[in-house]
Design a protein around this motif. Structure first.
Motif, mmCIF file in Angstrom:
data_model
loop_
_atom_site.group_PDB
_atom_site.id
_atom_site.type_symbol
_atom_site.label_atom_id
_atom_site.label_comp_id
_atom_site.label_asym_id
_atom_site.label_seq_id
_atom_site.Cartn_x
_atom_site.Cartn_y
_atom_site.Cartn_z
ATOM 1 N N GLN A 34 0.803 -1.216 0.000
ATOM 2 C CA GLN A 34 0.000 0.000 0.000
ATOM 3 C C GLN A 34 0.838 1.269 0.000
ATOM 4 N N VAL A 35 1.991 1.258 0.636
ATOM 5 C CA VAL A 35 2.776 2.483 0.727
ATOM 6 C C VAL A 35 3.771 2.654 -0.411
ATOM 7 N N CYS A 36 3.982 1.654 -1.214
ATOM 8 C CA CYS A 36 4.988 1.732 -2.282
ATOM 9 C C CYS A 36 4.556 2.737 -3.351
ATOM 10 N N PRO A 37 5.324 3.809 -3.549
ATOM 11 C CA PRO A 37 4.916 4.840 -4.517
ATOM 12 C C PRO A 37 5.064 4.403 -5.972
ATOM 13 N N THR A 38 5.876 3.411 -6.249
ATOM 14 C CA THR A 38 6.107 2.979 -7.636
ATOM 15 C C THR A 38 5.493 1.613 -7.937
ATOM 16 N N ASP A 39 4.722 1.072 -7.064
ATOM 17 C CA ASP A 39 4.133 -0.275 -7.220
ATOM 18 C C ASP A 39 5.201 -1.320 -7.479
ATOM 19 N N ALA A 40 6.346 -1.185 -6.811
ATOM 20 C CA ALA A 40 7.458 -2.110 -7.010
ATOM 21 C C ALA A 40 7.244 -3.411 -6.265
ATOM 22 N N ILE A 41 6.612 -3.365 -5.117
ATOM 23 C CA ILE A 41 6.371 -4.587 -4.349
ATOM 24 C C ILE A 41 4.900 -4.949 -4.515
ATOM 25 N N VAL A 42 4.661 -6.181 -4.952
ATOM 26 C CA VAL A 42 3.306 -6.637 -5.246
ATOM 27 C C VAL A 42 3.063 -7.985 -4.586
ATOM 28 N N MET A 43 1.805 -8.305 -4.411
ATOM 29 C CA MET A 43 1.438 -9.612 -3.899
ATOM 30 C C MET A 43 1.053 -10.490 -5.086
ATOM 31 N N MET A 44 1.469 -11.737 -5.018
ATOM 32 C CA MET A 44 1.235 -12.662 -6.115
ATOM 33 C C MET A 44 -0.027 -13.485 -5.858
ATOM 34 N N LYS A 45 -0.524 -14.104 -6.886
ATOM 35 C CA LYS A 45 -1.757 -14.891 -6.803
ATOM 36 C C LYS A 45 -1.434 -16.360 -6.569
ATOM 37 N N SER A 46 -0.542 -16.624 -5.610
ATOM 38 C CA SER A 46 -0.122 -17.989 -5.338
ATOM 39 C C SER A 46 0.492 -18.069 -3.947
ATOM 40 N N VAL A 47 0.547 -19.268 -3.418
ATOM 41 C CA VAL A 47 1.241 -19.533 -2.157
ATOM 42 C C VAL A 47 2.142 -20.756 -2.303
ATOM 43 N N LEU A 67 10.448 -14.219 -8.800
ATOM 44 C CA LEU A 67 9.087 -14.602 -8.399
ATOM 45 C C LEU A 67 8.058 -13.703 -9.080
ATOM 46 N N GLY A 68 8.392 -12.422 -9.224
ATOM 47 C CA GLY A 68 7.498 -11.495 -9.905
ATOM 48 C C GLY A 68 7.283 -11.849 -11.367
ATOM 49 N N LEU A 69 8.276 -12.462 -11.983
ATOM 50 C CA LEU A 69 8.147 -12.878 -13.383
ATOM 51 C C LEU A 69 7.490 -14.243 -13.527
ATOM 52 N N ASP A 70 7.715 -15.130 -12.565
ATOM 53 C CA ASP A 70 7.231 -16.510 -12.673
ATOM 54 C C ASP A 70 5.757 -16.678 -12.316
ATOM 55 N N TYR A 71 5.223 -15.831 -11.444
ATOM 56 C CA TYR A 71 3.854 -15.999 -10.967
ATOM 57 C C TYR A 71 2.994 -14.817 -11.391
ATOM 58 N N GLU A 72 1.693 -15.053 -11.394
ATOM 59 C CA GLU A 72 0.744 -14.007 -11.761
ATOM 60 C C GLU A 72 0.542 -13.054 -10.585
ATOM 61 N N ALA A 73 0.607 -11.760 -10.868
ATOM 62 C CA ALA A 73 0.429 -10.760 -9.814
ATOM 63 C C ALA A 73 -1.046 -10.641 -9.450
ATOM 64 N N SER A 74 -1.304 -10.331 -8.189
ATOM 65 C CA SER A 74 -2.657 -10.111 -7.721
ATOM 66 C C SER A 74 -3.175 -8.786 -8.275
ATOM 67 N N TRP A 75 -4.458 -8.559 -8.177
ATOM 68 C CA TRP A 75 -5.056 -7.314 -8.659
ATOM 69 C C TRP A 75 -4.624 -6.126 -7.811
ATOM 70 N N ALA A 76 -4.237 -6.370 -6.569
ATOM 71 C CA ALA A 76 -3.969 -5.283 -5.627
ATOM 72 C C ALA A 76 -2.559 -4.748 -5.782
ATOM 73 N N THR A 77 -2.450 -3.516 -6.213
ATOM 74 C CA THR A 77 -1.183 -2.799 -6.205
ATOM 75 C C THR A 77 -1.378 -1.574 -5.321
ATOM 76 N N GLY A 78 -0.296 -0.928 -4.969
ATOM 77 C CA GLY A 78 -0.402 0.215 -4.076
ATOM 78 C C GLY A 78 -1.290 1.311 -4.609
ATOM 79 N N ASN A 79 -1.152 1.647 -5.895
ATOM 80 C CA ASN A 79 -1.964 2.720 -6.464
ATOM 81 C C ASN A 79 -3.436 2.347 -6.517
ATOM 82 N N ARG A 80 -3.750 1.125 -6.867
ATOM 83 C CA ARG A 80 -5.157 0.699 -6.892
ATOM 84 C C ARG A 80 -5.769 0.725 -5.497
ATOM 85 N N LEU A 81 -5.015 0.268 -4.500
ATOM 86 C CA LEU A 81 -5.538 0.258 -3.137
ATOM 87 C C LEU A 81 -5.737 1.676 -2.620
ATOM 88 N N ARG A 82 -4.822 2.592 -2.951
ATOM 89 C CA ARG A 82 -4.983 3.983 -2.526
ATOM 90 C C ARG A 82 -6.176 4.623 -3.217
#
Length: 190
Positions: A113-126, A146-161
């Motif tokens: 949520q606080v990342c201004p550039t959406d650099a850190i994201v949550m992935m759609k996997s565990v 990991l960011g390249l191998d897995y699908e990113a979740s819909w939630a990024t910092g800008n979307r959540l803000r």
């Protein structure tokens, strides 16, 4: 006070009833189809809004790593599992090192949520199961992979803000629209 024989009989009846209730549930589930997913062969489908482990993303426009090393994620992290060192460059800053202790992460999503550039994201996997905790101490290279191998979740910092921001229309325009609607309704009634 009840005689000892009656107390024993009442306890025995209560025990038999409890046992019958438990066996009823067991018998009902005995004939149901199992819901087991055979994990390595069959991948589980996660819901659209599922948020799993963390990863680092690349900037979609330039192809560079998106992390600017601002350390906001490090400061906001409750269990303090993120460590970032900044590298100052001529055009922009970069993260020299970025480490994440995933085994102690609370998945609170505050860093996202606080990342201004959406650099850190949550992935759609565990799917990071391992028997060695050292494999869950992730460095910058592994987080990018990991960011390249897995699908990113819909939630990024800008979307959540954007979800938490107030509506775009100012309150005065909304009040004017509701007054105009009230006048139109009165005109129709008259």
């Amino acid at each position: 006070m009840a005689p000892e024989g009656q107390s024993f009989a009442a306890d025995l009846v209560q025990l038999v009833r409890a046992l019958a209730r438990a066996m009823k549930i067991t018998l009902l589930n005995l004939f149901r189809k199992p819901v087991t997913i055979h994990y390595p062969e069959v991948k589980r489908q996660y819901p659209d809004r599922f948020r799993g482990f963390l990863a680092l993303a690349y900037d979609k426009e330039t192809g560079e790593e998106a992390c600017i090393g601002c350390r906001l994620c490090e400061f906001v992290c409750p269990p303090q599992v993120i460590k970032v060192e900044m590298l100052k460059a001529a055009k922009r800053n970069f993260a020299k090192t970025f480490t994440l202790e995933l085994y102690a992460c609370e998945y609170c999503e505050l860093c996202v949520q606080v990342c201004p550039t959406d650099a850190i994201v949550m992935m759609k996997s565990v799917d990071l199961a391992t028997a060695d905790r050292r494999e869950l101490l992730l460095d910058k290279d592994r987080l990018h992979r990991l960011g390249l191998d897995y699908e990113a979740s819909w939630a990024t910092g800008n979307r959540l803000r954007d979800m938490q921001a107030p509506p775009k229309a100012p309150a005065k325009e909304h009040a004017k629209e509701s007054k105009d609607a009230a006048k139109a309704k009165e005109a129709l009634q008259a």
